[in-house]
Design a protein around this motif. Structure first.
Motif, PDB file in Angstrom:
ATOM      1  N   PHE A  56      50.349  47.271  35.189  1.00 49.63           N
ATOM      2  CA  PHE A  56      51.777  47.317  35.504  1.00 49.63           C
ATOM      3  C   PHE A  56      52.072  46.643  36.840  1.00 49.63           C
ATOM      4  CE2 PHE A  56      55.967  49.391  35.934  1.00 49.63           C
ATOM      5  CZ  PHE A  56      56.442  49.180  34.651  1.00 49.63           C
ATOM      6  N   GLY A  57      51.134  46.731  37.765  1.00 57.48           N
ATOM      7  CA  GLY A  57      51.312  46.116  39.075  1.00 57.48           C
ATOM      8  C   GLY A  57      50.850  44.678  39.163  1.00 57.48           C
ATOM      9  N   ALA A  58      50.422  44.118  38.033  1.00 58.61           N
ATOM     10  CA  ALA A  58      49.958  42.729  37.967  1.00 58.61           C
ATOM     11  C   ALA A  58      48.798  42.462  38.929  1.00 58.61           C
ATOM     12  CB  ALA A  58      51.106  41.760  38.207  1.00 58.61           C
ATOM     13  N   ALA A  59      47.887  43.420  39.037  1.00 59.57           N
ATOM     14  CA  ALA A  59      46.702  43.256  39.875  1.00 59.57           C
ATOM     15  C   ALA A  59      45.659  42.426  39.129  1.00 59.57           C
ATOM     16  CB  ALA A  59      46.123  44.613  40.241  1.00 59.57           C
ATOM     17  N   ASP A  60      44.725  41.891  39.872  1.00 58.51           N
ATOM     18  CA  ASP A  60      43.611  41.146  39.297  1.00 58.51           C
ATOM     19  C   ASP A  60      42.309  41.933  39.351  1.00 58.51           C
ATOM     20  OD1 ASP A  60      45.179  38.779  38.908  1.00 58.51           O
ATOM     21  OD2 ASP A  60      44.935  38.324  41.031  1.00 58.51           O
ATOM     22  N   ILE A  61      42.236  42.836  40.336  1.00 55.41           N
ATOM     23  CA  ILE A  61      40.974  43.519  40.623  1.00 55.41           C
ATOM     24  C   ILE A  61      41.205  45.015  40.781  1.00 55.41           C
ATOM     25  CG2 ILE A  61      39.065  43.712  42.287  1.00 55.41           C
ATOM     26  CD1 ILE A  61      39.742  40.820  43.143  1.00 55.41           C
ATOM     27  N   ILE A  62      40.286  45.782  40.236  1.00 51.85           N
ATOM     28  CA  ILE A  62      40.220  47.212  40.504  1.00 51.85           C
ATOM     29  C   ILE A  62      39.098  47.388  41.519  1.00 51.85           C
ATOM     30  CG2 ILE A  62      39.584  49.463  39.561  1.00 51.85           C
ATOM     31  CD1 ILE A  62      40.823  48.490  36.889  1.00 51.85           C
ATOM     32  N   VAL A  63      39.400  48.022  42.639  1.00 47.77           N
ATOM     33  CA  VAL A  63      38.405  48.260  43.677  1.00 47.77           C
ATOM     34  C   VAL A  63      38.023  49.735  43.622  1.00 47.77           C
ATOM     35  CG1 VAL A  63      37.903  48.151  46.145  1.00 47.77           C
ATOM     36  CG2 VAL A  63      39.397  46.429  45.102  1.00 47.77           C
ATOM     37  N   THR A  64      36.739  49.993  43.369  1.00 45.17           N
ATOM     38  CA  THR A  64      36.266  51.359  43.190  1.00 45.17           C
ATOM     39  C   THR A  64      34.780  51.460  43.492  1.00 45.17           C
ATOM     40  OG1 THR A  64      36.059  53.187  41.607  1.00 45.17           O
ATOM     41  CG2 THR A  64      35.832  50.966  40.725  1.00 45.17           C
ATOM     42  N   CYS A  74      35.987  46.341  28.613  1.00 42.02           N
ATOM     43  CA  CYS A  74      37.303  46.957  28.489  1.00 42.02           C
ATOM     44  C   CYS A  74      38.329  46.253  29.372  1.00 42.02           C
ATOM     45  CB  CYS A  74      37.223  48.435  28.871  1.00 42.02           C
ATOM     46  SG  CYS A  74      38.828  49.250  29.020  1.00 42.02           S
ATOM     47  N   ILE A  75      38.047  46.197  30.662  1.00 42.63           N
ATOM     48  CA  ILE A  75      39.084  45.721  31.588  1.00 42.63           C
ATOM     49  C   ILE A  75      39.318  44.215  31.520  1.00 42.63           C
ATOM     50  CG2 ILE A  75      38.811  47.697  33.112  1.00 42.63           C
ATOM     51  CD1 ILE A  75      37.332  45.806  35.056  1.00 42.63           C
ATOM     52  N   GLU A  76      38.322  43.462  31.058  1.00 40.69           N
ATOM     53  CA  GLU A  76      38.515  42.012  30.940  1.00 40.69           C
ATOM     54  C   GLU A  76      39.604  41.669  29.931  1.00 40.69           C
ATOM     55  OE1 GLU A  76      34.593  40.486  30.190  1.00 40.69           O
ATOM     56  OE2 GLU A  76      34.052  40.597  32.312  1.00 40.69           O
ATOM     57  N   GLN A  77      39.822  42.524  28.942  1.00 38.69           N
ATOM     58  CA  GLN A  77      40.886  42.252  27.972  1.00 38.69           C
ATOM     59  C   GLN A  77      42.272  42.352  28.611  1.00 38.69           C
ATOM     60  OE1 GLN A  77      41.266  45.160  24.707  1.00 38.69           O
ATOM     61  NE2 GLN A  77      39.929  46.498  25.903  1.00 38.69           N
ATOM     62  N   TYR A  78      42.340  42.961  29.800  1.00 39.68           N
ATOM     63  CA  TYR A  78      43.596  43.043  30.550  1.00 39.68           C
ATOM     64  C   TYR A  78      43.606  42.066  31.722  1.00 39.68           C
ATOM     65  CZ  TYR A  78      43.913  47.363  27.890  1.00 39.68           C
ATOM     66  OH  TYR A  78      43.943  48.290  26.883  1.00 39.68           O
ATOM     67  N   SER A  79      42.684  41.108  31.689  1.00 33.86           N
ATOM     68  CA  SER A  79      42.520  40.110  32.761  1.00 33.86           C
ATOM     69  C   SER A  79      42.229  40.761  34.104  1.00 33.86           C
ATOM     70  CB  SER A  79      43.756  39.205  32.855  1.00 33.86           C
ATOM     71  OG  SER A  79      43.941  38.511  31.649  1.00 33.86           O
ATOM     72  N   LEU A  80      41.427  41.801  34.079  1.00 39.52           N
ATOM     73  CA  LEU A  80      41.038  42.517  35.288  1.00 39.52           C
ATOM     74  C   LEU A  80      39.537  42.386  35.509  1.00 39.52           C
ATOM     75  CD1 LEU A  80      42.968  45.857  34.664  1.00 39.52           C
ATOM     76  CD2 LEU A  80      43.537  44.138  36.384  1.00 39.52           C
ATOM     77  N   SER A  81      39.137  42.503  36.750  1.00 33.73           N
ATOM     78  CA  SER A  81      37.729  42.641  37.081  1.00 33.73           C
ATOM     79  C   SER A  81      37.599  43.864  37.976  1.00 33.73           C
ATOM     80  CB  SER A  81      37.197  41.381  37.779  1.00 33.73           C
ATOM     81  OG  SER A  81      37.836  41.197  39.020  1.00 33.73           O
ATOM     82  N   CYS A  82      36.374  44.257  38.227  1.00 33.26           N
ATOM     83  CA  CYS A  82      36.113  45.463  39.001  1.00 33.26           C
ATOM     84  C   CYS A  82      35.118  45.129  40.104  1.00 33.26           C
ATOM     85  CB  CYS A  82      35.558  46.542  38.072  1.00 33.26           C
ATOM     86  SG  CYS A  82      35.453  48.163  38.817  1.00 33.26           S
ATOM     87  N   THR A  84      33.294  46.737  43.948  1.00 29.28           N
ATOM     88  CA  THR A  84      33.155  47.823  44.916  1.00 29.28           C
ATOM     89  C   THR A  84      33.958  47.431  46.160  1.00 29.28           C
ATOM     90  OG1 THR A  84      31.240  46.863  46.030  1.00 29.28           O
ATOM     91  CG2 THR A  84      30.807  48.323  44.121  1.00 29.28           C
ATOM     92  N   PRO A  85      34.272  48.385  47.028  1.00 30.20           N
ATOM     93  CA  PRO A  85      34.945  48.020  48.281  1.00 30.20           C
ATOM     94  C   PRO A  85      34.157  46.984  49.074  1.00 30.20           C
ATOM     95  CG  PRO A  85      35.077  50.377  47.941  1.00 30.20           C
ATOM     96  CD  PRO A  85      34.157  49.840  46.873  1.00 30.20           C
ATOM     97  N   ASP A  86      32.832  47.113  49.068  1.00 27.62           N
ATOM     98  CA  ASP A  86      31.994  46.161  49.797  1.00 27.62           C
ATOM     99  C   ASP A  86      32.133  44.757  49.206  1.00 27.62           C
ATOM    100  OD1 ASP A  86      30.304  45.723  51.964  1.00 27.62           O
ATOM    101  OD2 ASP A  86      28.480  46.198  50.843  1.00 27.62           O
ATOM    102  N   GLU A  87      32.043  44.652  47.890  1.00 28.94           N
ATOM    103  CA  GLU A  87      32.191  43.343  47.238  1.00 28.94           C
ATOM    104  C   GLU A  87      33.573  42.738  47.528  1.00 28.94           C
ATOM    105  OE1 GLU A  87      29.409  44.133  43.280  1.00 28.94           O
ATOM    106  OE2 GLU A  87      31.506  44.759  43.267  1.00 28.94           O
ATOM    107  N   PHE A  88      34.593  43.572  47.461  1.00 30.73           N
ATOM    108  CA  PHE A  88      35.956  43.114  47.692  1.00 30.73           C
ATOM    109  C   PHE A  88      36.133  42.584  49.116  1.00 30.73           C
ATOM    110  CE2 PHE A  88      40.390  44.058  48.936  1.00 30.73           C
ATOM    111  CZ  PHE A  88      41.054  43.243  48.021  1.00 30.73           C
ATOM    112  N   LEU A  89      35.658  43.339  50.103  1.00 30.57           N
ATOM    113  CA  LEU A  89      35.820  42.927  51.495  1.00 30.57           C
ATOM    114  C   LEU A  89      34.979  41.694  51.830  1.00 30.57           C
ATOM    115  CD1 LEU A  89      35.995  46.424  53.185  1.00 30.57           C
ATOM    116  CD2 LEU A  89      37.856  44.751  52.963  1.00 30.57           C
ATOM    117  N   VAL A  90      33.787  41.601  51.261  1.00 28.20           N
ATOM    118  CA  VAL A  90      32.967  40.403  51.472  1.00 28.20           C
ATOM    119  C   VAL A  90      33.686  39.180  50.897  1.00 28.20           C
ATOM    120  CG1 VAL A  90      30.824  39.243  50.753  1.00 28.20           C
ATOM    121  CG2 VAL A  90      30.744  41.575  51.662  1.00 28.20           C
ATOM    122  N   ARG A  91      34.258  39.338  49.713  1.00 21.33           N
ATOM    123  CA  ARG A  91      35.011  38.242  49.089  1.00 21.33           C
ATOM    124  C   ARG A  91      36.187  37.830  49.973  1.00 21.33           C
ATOM    125  NH1 ARG A  91      39.303  38.542  44.999  1.00 21.33           N
ATOM    126  NH2 ARG A  91      39.491  36.504  44.045  1.00 21.33           N
TER     127      ARG A  91
END
Length: 140
Positions: A56-64, A74-82, A84-91
């Protein structure tokens, strides 16, 4: 999570939530309840709202910290990736290192501290990101 994993009091949790809402009001998403019910590929019923909010928020990534709760199939069918906080911040660091360092330094200054204080705080939850900051790849 703040109370159980990070050993914060209810008051500290509420203060943080209010600060986050104040700093990022656009980050809070309301969505139709039926949307979460429709995300049946997420195994845990209590995690389906996360995918619904991302959709609903048009996000690309779930950070968890719990990537296993959000199967890629599952989540790729919604154009999402997942991530970790570490992976997200490094990116983020590699996408815009100067901006990330500026924000970390601003956060440290707001607390009356140096970057090293923030690095120490981040080390447990985001060790790779903390290592990048500590090595001072850009700036010091």
């Amino acid at each position: 999570m703040l109370e159980k994993k990070l050993k914060r009091t209810a008051f500290q949790r509420e203060r943080r939530v209010l600060a986050m809402r104040g700093a990022f009001p656009e980050a809070e998403i309301s969505f139709p309840e039926d949307l979460a019910k429709g995300v049946t590929c997420v195994p845990d019923l209590n995690d389906r709202h996360v995918v619904a909010a991302a959709i609903f928020g048009a996000a690309d990534i779930i950070v968890t910290l719990n990537k296993k709760h959000f199967p890629a199939s599952c989540i790729e069918q919604y154009s999402l990736s997942c991530q970790t906080p570490d992976e997200f911040l490094v990116r983020l660091f590699f996408l815009a290192p100067e901006l990330v360092l500026e924000k970390v330094d601003w956060q440290a200054a707001t607390l009356g501290q140096e970057r090293s204080f923030i690095v120490q705080q981040l080390r447990k939850m985001t060790p790779l990101f903390a290592g990048l900051l500590e090595k001072g790849l850009i700036g010091g």
